[in-house]
Design an enzyme around this catalytic site. Structure first.
Site, PDB file in Angstrom:
ATOM      1  N   GLY A  11      45.053  20.837  21.552  1.00 11.56           N
ATOM      2  CA  GLY A  11      44.999  19.392  21.767  1.00 11.56           C
ATOM      3  C   GLY A  11      44.166  18.681  20.714  1.00 11.56           C
ATOM      4  N   GLY A  12      43.986  19.311  19.539  1.00 13.81           N
ATOM      5  CA  GLY A  12      43.298  18.648  18.432  1.00 13.81           C
ATOM      6  C   GLY A  12      44.281  17.743  17.694  1.00 13.81           C
ATOM      7  N   GLY A  48      35.730  12.151   6.219  1.00 16.60           N
ATOM      8  CA  GLY A  48      36.908  11.355   5.913  1.00 16.60           C
ATOM      9  C   GLY A  48      38.163  12.136   5.646  1.00 16.60           C
ATOM     10  N   PHE A 118      34.703  12.124  -2.724  1.00 14.46           N
ATOM     11  CA  PHE A 118      34.472  13.460  -2.170  1.00 14.46           C
ATOM     12  C   PHE A 118      34.698  14.445  -3.305  1.00 14.46           C
ATOM     13  CE2 PHE A 118      34.818  14.675   2.556  1.00 14.46           C
ATOM     14  CZ  PHE A 118      33.941  13.707   2.948  1.00 14.46           C
ATOM     15  N   TRP A 163      43.724  25.318  29.912  1.00 18.94           N
ATOM     16  CA  TRP A 163      44.567  26.522  30.024  1.00 18.94           C
ATOM     17  C   TRP A 163      44.356  27.342  28.759  1.00 18.94           C
ATOM     18  CZ3 TRP A 163      48.500  27.809  33.732  1.00 18.94           C
ATOM     19  CH2 TRP A 163      48.652  26.873  34.781  1.00 18.94           C
ATOM     20  N   GLN A 238      35.530  29.070   3.865  1.00 20.81           N
ATOM     21  CA  GLN A 238      34.738  28.054   3.160  1.00 20.81           C
ATOM     22  C   GLN A 238      33.331  27.922   3.737  1.00 20.81           C
ATOM     23  OE1 GLN A 238      35.587  23.512   3.195  1.00 20.81           O
ATOM     24  NE2 GLN A 238      36.024  24.236   1.137  1.00 20.81           N
ATOM     25  N   HIS A 240      30.211  25.429   3.695  1.00 21.17           N
ATOM     26  CA  HIS A 240      29.867  24.052   3.350  1.00 21.17           C
ATOM     27  C   HIS A 240      28.455  24.046   2.772  1.00 21.17           C
ATOM     28  CE1 HIS A 240      29.274  19.742   3.649  1.00 21.17           C
ATOM     29  NE2 HIS A 240      30.549  19.613   3.983  1.00 21.17           N
ATOM     30  N   LEU A 250      26.663  20.144  10.704  1.00 20.37           N
ATOM     31  CA  LEU A 250      27.149  19.631   9.422  1.00 20.37           C
ATOM     32  C   LEU A 250      26.445  18.349   8.985  1.00 20.37           C
ATOM     33  CD1 LEU A 250      29.416  20.099   7.274  1.00 20.37           C
ATOM     34  CD2 LEU A 250      30.605  18.251   8.421  1.00 20.37           C
ATOM     35  N   GLU A 253      29.816  15.868   3.560  1.00 19.39           N
ATOM     36  CA  GLU A 253      29.920  15.705   2.107  1.00 19.39           C
ATOM     37  C   GLU A 253      29.852  14.219   1.742  1.00 19.39           C
ATOM     38  OE1 GLU A 253      32.835  18.275   0.401  1.00 19.39           O
ATOM     39  OE2 GLU A 253      33.398  16.813  -1.105  1.00 19.39           O
ATOM     40  N   ARG A 286      33.226  22.434  -2.989  1.00 19.21           N
ATOM     41  CA  ARG A 286      32.249  23.046  -2.089  1.00 19.21           C
ATOM     42  C   ARG A 286      31.875  24.470  -2.463  1.00 19.21           C
ATOM     43  NH1 ARG A 286      34.762  20.651   3.534  1.00 19.21           N
ATOM     44  NH2 ARG A 286      34.005  18.560   3.105  1.00 19.21           N
ATOM     45  N   HIS A 351      32.177  27.022   7.331  1.00 21.44           N
ATOM     46  CA  HIS A 351      32.682  25.702   7.710  1.00 21.44           C
ATOM     47  C   HIS A 351      34.174  25.661   8.003  1.00 21.44           C
ATOM     48  CE1 HIS A 351      32.857  21.398   7.989  1.00 21.44           C
ATOM     49  NE2 HIS A 351      33.636  21.277   6.944  1.00 21.44           N
ATOM     50  N   TYR A 352      34.974  26.377   7.233  1.00 21.80           N
ATOM     51  CA  TYR A 352      36.415  26.164   7.341  1.00 21.80           C
ATOM     52  C   TYR A 352      37.168  27.458   7.047  1.00 21.80           C
ATOM     53  CZ  TYR A 352      40.987  24.032   6.732  1.00 21.80           C
ATOM     54  OH  TYR A 352      42.306  23.703   6.877  1.00 21.80           O
ATOM     55  N   ARG A 386      39.381  24.725  -0.021  1.00 23.36           N
ATOM     56  CA  ARG A 386      39.888  23.419   0.411  1.00 23.36           C
ATOM     57  C   ARG A 386      39.018  22.298  -0.124  1.00 23.36           C
ATOM     58  NH1 ARG A 386      38.356  19.795   4.619  1.00 23.36           N
ATOM     59  NH2 ARG A 386      36.903  21.216   5.622  1.00 23.36           N
ATOM     60  N   GLY A 388      37.254  18.782   0.371  1.00 24.07           N
ATOM     61  CA  GLY A 388      36.805  17.991   1.508  1.00 24.07           C
ATOM     62  C   GLY A 388      37.770  16.824   1.725  1.00 24.07           C
ATOM     63  N   LEU A 392      41.779  17.104   7.412  1.00 26.43           N
ATOM     64  CA  LEU A 392      42.253  16.113   8.383  1.00 26.43           C
ATOM     65  C   LEU A 392      43.651  15.667   7.984  1.00 26.43           C
ATOM     66  CD1 LEU A 392      39.042  13.945   9.011  1.00 26.43           C
ATOM     67  CD2 LEU A 392      40.081  15.609  10.541  1.00 26.43           C
TER      68      LEU A 392
HETATM   69  C1  LIG Z   1      31.680  19.619  11.734  1.00 26.01           C
HETATM   70  C2  LIG Z   1      32.996  19.491  11.010  1.00 26.01           C
HETATM   71  C3  LIG Z   1      33.257  18.377  10.224  1.00 26.01           C
HETATM   72  C4  LIG Z   1      34.473  18.259   9.552  1.00 26.01           C
HETATM   73  N1  LIG Z   1      34.687  17.162   8.762  1.00 26.01           N
HETATM   74  C5  LIG Z   1      35.879  17.033   8.119  1.00 26.01           C
HETATM   75  C6  LIG Z   1      36.149  15.877   7.319  1.00 26.01           C
HETATM   76  O1  LIG Z   1      35.349  14.952   7.226  1.00 26.01           O
HETATM   77  N2  LIG Z   1      37.339  15.820   6.677  1.00 26.01           N
HETATM   78  C7  LIG Z   1      38.284  16.807   6.780  1.00 26.01           C
HETATM   79  O2  LIG Z   1      39.346  16.684   6.178  1.00 26.01           O
HETATM   80  N3  LIG Z   1      38.045  17.895   7.549  1.00 26.01           N
HETATM   81  C8  LIG Z   1      36.876  18.031   8.228  1.00 26.01           C
HETATM   82  N4  LIG Z   1      36.652  19.138   8.997  1.00 26.01           N
HETATM   83  C9  LIG Z   1      37.762  20.074   9.252  1.00 26.01           C
HETATM   84  C10 LIG Z   1      38.727  19.451  10.257  1.00 26.01           C
HETATM   85  O3  LIG Z   1      38.022  18.679  11.181  1.00 26.01           O
HETATM   86  C11 LIG Z   1      39.506  20.515  11.007  1.00 26.01           C
HETATM   87  O4  LIG Z   1      40.093  21.425  10.114  1.00 26.01           O
HETATM   88  C12 LIG Z   1      40.623  19.897  11.846  1.00 26.01           C
HETATM   89  O5  LIG Z   1      40.138  18.826  12.627  1.00 26.01           O
HETATM   90  C13 LIG Z   1      41.284  20.937  12.726  1.00 26.01           C
HETATM   91  O6  LIG Z   1      42.188  20.302  13.580  1.00 26.01           O
HETATM   92  P1  LIG Z   1      43.228  21.157  14.411  1.00 26.01           P
HETATM   93  O7  LIG Z   1      44.033  20.195  15.186  1.00 26.01           O
HETATM   94  O8  LIG Z   1      43.922  22.097  13.519  1.00 26.01           O
HETATM   95  O9  LIG Z   1      42.325  22.049  15.395  1.00 26.01           O
HETATM   96  P2  LIG Z   1      41.177  21.669  16.432  1.00 26.01           P
HETATM   97  O10 LIG Z   1      40.800  20.253  16.411  1.00 26.01           O
HETATM   98  O11 LIG Z   1      40.109  22.681  16.222  1.00 26.01           O
HETATM   99  O12 LIG Z   1      41.870  21.934  17.829  1.00 26.01           O
HETATM  100  C14 LIG Z   1      42.215  23.220  18.263  1.00 26.01           C
HETATM  101  C15 LIG Z   1      42.793  23.112  19.650  1.00 26.01           C
HETATM  102  O13 LIG Z   1      43.338  24.363  20.043  1.00 26.01           O
HETATM  103  C16 LIG Z   1      42.982  24.656  21.368  1.00 26.01           C
HETATM  104  N5  LIG Z   1      43.006  26.123  21.503  1.00 26.01           N
HETATM  105  C17 LIG Z   1      42.541  27.041  20.623  1.00 26.01           C
HETATM  106  N6  LIG Z   1      42.795  28.289  21.067  1.00 26.01           N
HETATM  107  C18 LIG Z   1      43.452  28.154  22.242  1.00 26.01           C
HETATM  108  C19 LIG Z   1      43.990  29.063  23.178  1.00 26.01           C
HETATM  109  N7  LIG Z   1      43.943  30.388  22.992  1.00 26.01           N
HETATM  110  N8  LIG Z   1      44.558  28.559  24.297  1.00 26.01           N
HETATM  111  C20 LIG Z   1      44.632  27.221  24.509  1.00 26.01           C
HETATM  112  N9  LIG Z   1      44.153  26.307  23.637  1.00 26.01           N
HETATM  113  C21 LIG Z   1      43.578  26.777  22.518  1.00 26.01           C
HETATM  114  C22 LIG Z   1      41.635  24.002  21.559  1.00 26.01           C
HETATM  115  O14 LIG Z   1      41.421  23.720  22.927  1.00 26.01           O
HETATM  116  C23 LIG Z   1      41.801  22.724  20.733  1.00 26.01           C
HETATM  117  O15 LIG Z   1      42.381  21.711  21.520  1.00 26.01           O
HETATM  118  C24 LIG Z   1      35.441  19.269   9.676  1.00 26.01           C
HETATM  119  C25 LIG Z   1      35.187  20.382  10.465  1.00 26.01           C
HETATM  120  C26 LIG Z   1      33.972  20.506  11.099  1.00 26.01           C
HETATM  121  C27 LIG Z   1      33.712  21.762  11.900  1.00 26.01           C
END
Ligand SMILES: Cc1cc2nc3c(=O)[nH]c(=O)nc-3n(C[C@H](O)[C@H](O)[C@H](O)COP(=O)(O)OP(=O)(O)OC[C@H]3O[C@@H](n4cnc5c(N)ncnc54)[C@H](O)[C@@H]3O)c2cc1C
Length: 575
Positions: A11-12, A48, A118, A163, A238, A240, A250, A253, A286, A351-352, A386, A388, A392
């Site tokens: 749900g990200g 960002g 960045f 779940w 990665q 940071h 964090l 950057e 980075r 970090h990544y 990657r 910065g 996203l």
């Molecule tokens: C502190 C921090 C700052 C950052 N800042 C930046 C930035 O400024 N710019 C940038 O480009 N990137 C940044 N990043 C990286 C970026 O935020 C992430 O790579 C990105 O948001 C990941 O999104 P996603 O939807 O792939 O996963 P996530 O947002 O991590 O979501 C993963 C989802 O999967 C679900 N999930 C995982 N495993 C299971 C399972 N087995 N069963 C059910 N659900 C599961 C979780 O519940 C969650 O909802 C940052 C990362 C961090 C840690």
């Protein structure tokens, strides 16, 4: 047995964007997430999101070609260039879509979306919402998802909160659905689907010194790995440069993008002393900055042999309060210091995850009907490092693309709704595994195993790697995997049993950690984030290729695949 056309796990940002896309194709989508969606790690993104909008006077000449080239160069030429081009050509449209959906981006004096510098570009290309960009983007997408959950116009969109997916069901090379544990009841259930999209995020918590949320365990990568889908380029982790000393929270950057300095115990901006970062200084990529910082600390020019300073004082209170309010807040709350008056103690931290579930630029894997997007996936657009702000971007571009291709796949599929027997068998097997785990009474405390794994990864598979350190890590991780078979849970109830959840996930973390180690040991070169002290040069003849790790019960089996070039020839990387 529940049925949805497409099941999105996660749900990200990537997961929600994929589900919205499926909904737009008039299909029934379900999002399954182990946490409430806005608790996903995306919420923590600060600095960002990149796009070649050219809104800043210094970046007015920006173009997709420039942004794509910077991404490929930043990746140390390991990124697949066609995938990078796809991502960057779509970037501006996705940003404007988020703007129109209501994302409150920071503005420049003309009222356009503001951009800050960045790493990797040399001018402002990163769009932002103060230092809470992930928060703003995720809430914006969640609002859209909830709107369609309630409106039931177009297709359907249902969100299952809390779940945990434990298994992906694949039958003769075709994806049939997933098995999931409902945390509220502790019951397992089979979810049938004609396509599944994994958007399960990164695996930062394989390491003890990580900026990642505790939920980033790598389980979401382990599940498809166990089902026969390879993990790609997992050795590229990665670090940071700037995480808060001690807690590794964090420090974006963006703080350096806004003009912050990195200084050592002599008060020098030491990046000037390193050939790789002499020109770009604090906004070099980075991997380069993190290595220079670690060298400073190892050679005695850090504070207490552990950290350096991120100095924002010269930026002044107004800029810090408007551009970096979250950073100021974190420093006050966690260290009791105000960056307006004092330098911030920082050290590099995990970090990544550049690697991930092997998929192509459509989000498709080698299993029919199985797709991946976001940090969990390896498309690959980040290659060995990657930039910065590109992550996203990856989530919303490839979330959409994976949702679209999953929907198109369903439209052309012949045996819709098949797979009952495979799902019922998988459910029965998961039931007996769960019973066994709940009844386990071995001598091993799983929290000790987890700590040993995280420290092993930090110490032996960190910023600087050697054959000795990596070879030592191989038997150690195998020993941890063996000991995991003899754990004992503290709590054996079914309802909201977090002890159970964390320890199911630990099994996934251990297997994914082994893949990182195996890939790093086999890659006898230095490229991007992967730095081998015994092979300090990039070796394009032998290693301009992706690592693919296949699951076997004994150990990961490694293969390699070609990198897609075609736009830019690999060159030496200098900043
Ligand atoms: C502190 C921090 C700052 C950052 N800042 C930046 C930035 O400024 N710019 C940038 O480009 N990137 C940044 N990043 C990286 C970026 O935020 C992430 O790579 C990105 O948001 C990941 O999104 P996603 O939807 O792939 O996963 P996530 O947002 O991590 O979501 C993963 C989802 O999967 C679900 N999930 C995982 N495993 C299971 C399972 N087995 N069963 C059910 N659900 C599961 C979780 O519940 C969650 O909802 C940052 C990362 C961090 C840690």
């Amino acid at each position: 047995m529940k049925y949805h056309d497409v099941i999105v796990v996660g749900g990200g940002l990537a997961g929600l964007r994929a589900a919205i896309e499926v909904n737009m194709h008039n299909l029934k989508a379900a999002v399954l997430s182990k946490v409430y969606p806005i608790r996903s790690h995306s919420i923590a993104a600060q600095g960002g999101i990149n796009a070649p909008l050219g809104n800043h006077p210094r970046g007015g000449y920006d173009s997709w070609e420039r942004h794509a080239f910077d991404t490929v160069k930043g990746s140390d030429y390991l990124a697949d260039q066609d995938a990078v081009v796809t991502m960057i050509k779509d970037a501006s449209e996705r940003i404007y879509e988020m703007e129109h959906w209501g994302c409150p981006f920071s503005r420049n004096p003309e009222g356009k979306i503001a951009q800050r510098p960045f790493g990797g570009a040399g001018f402002p290309r990163t769009c932002f919402a103060a230092d809470k960009t992930g928060h703003m983007l995720l809430h914006t997408l969640y609002e859209q998802a909830v709107k369609y959950e309630q409106a039931a116009e177009r297709g359907e969109l249902k969100i299952y909160n809390e779940w945990l997916i434990t298994r992906l069901v694949v039958e003769d090379g075709v994806c049939r659905g997933v098995i999931a544990l409902e945390l509220a009841t502790g019951n397992l259930e089979a979810f049938k689907a004609d396509a599944v999209v994994f958007a399960t995020g990164g695996c930062g918590r394989l390491y003890s010194n990580s900026t990642n949320a505790l939920i980033n365990t790598g389980m979401g990568m382990a599940v498809p790995y166990w089902a026969g889908i390879p993990l790609k380029d997992m050795e590229f982790v990665q670090f940071h440069p700037t995480t808060l000393y001690g807690s590794n929270i964090l420090m974006t950057e963006g703080a350096r993008g806004e003009g912050g300095y990195l200084t050592n115990n002599k008060g020098e901006r030491f990046l000037a002393n390193y050939p790789d970062s002499r020109k770009a200084m604090e906004v070099a990529p980075r991997d380069i900055v993190a290595r220079s910082m670690t060298t400073e600390i190892l050679e005695g020019r850090g504070f207490e042999d552990a950290y350096l300073h991120l100095d924002l004082r010269h930026l002044g209170e107004e800029k810090i309060a408007t551009r970096l309010p979250g950073i100021r807040d974190i420093c006050r709350k966690f260290l009791g210091i105000d960056p307006v008056d004092e330098a911030i103690p920082v050290q590099p931290g995990q970090h990544y995850t550049m690697g991930g579930i092997d998929c192509n630029k459509d989000g498709a894997s080698r299993v029919k009907g199985f797709y991946a997007a976001g940090e969990a996936a390896c498309v690959s657009v980040h290659g060995a490092n990657r930039l910065g702000g590109n992550s996203l971007l990856e989530t919303i571009v490839f979330g959409k693309i994976a949702g679209e291709h999953a929907s198109n796949y369903i439209a052309a599929k012949a045996d819709l709704g098949a797979g009952d027997k495979a799902l019922a068998d998988a459910l029965a097997q998961e039931e007996s595994k769960l019973e066994k785990l709940l009844g386990s009474d071995g001598p091993e405390d799983p929290s000790v195993l987890k700590e040993e794994m995280q420290n092993l990864m930090r110490d032996n598979v960190g910023i600087f790697r050697t054959k000795e350190g990596l070879s030592e890590a191989v038997p150690k991780i195998r020993e941890l995997r063996e000991r995991y078979k003899n754990i004992r849970l503290r709590h054996t109830g079914r309802s909201y049993n977090y002890d159970l959840m964390w320890n199911i996930e630990l099994g996934g973390s251990l297997d994914v950690a082994e893949v990182v180690i195996a890939g790093a040991l086999a890659r006898e070169e230095s490229r991007g984030s992967h730095f081998r002290r015994d092979f300090t040069k990039r070796d394009d003849d032998k290693f301009l290729k992706h690592t693919l790790a296949y699951y076997t019960p004994e150990e990961p089996k490694l293969e390699y695949s070609d990198v897609s070039l075609g736009y830019w020839e690999p060159k030496e990387r200098k900043y």
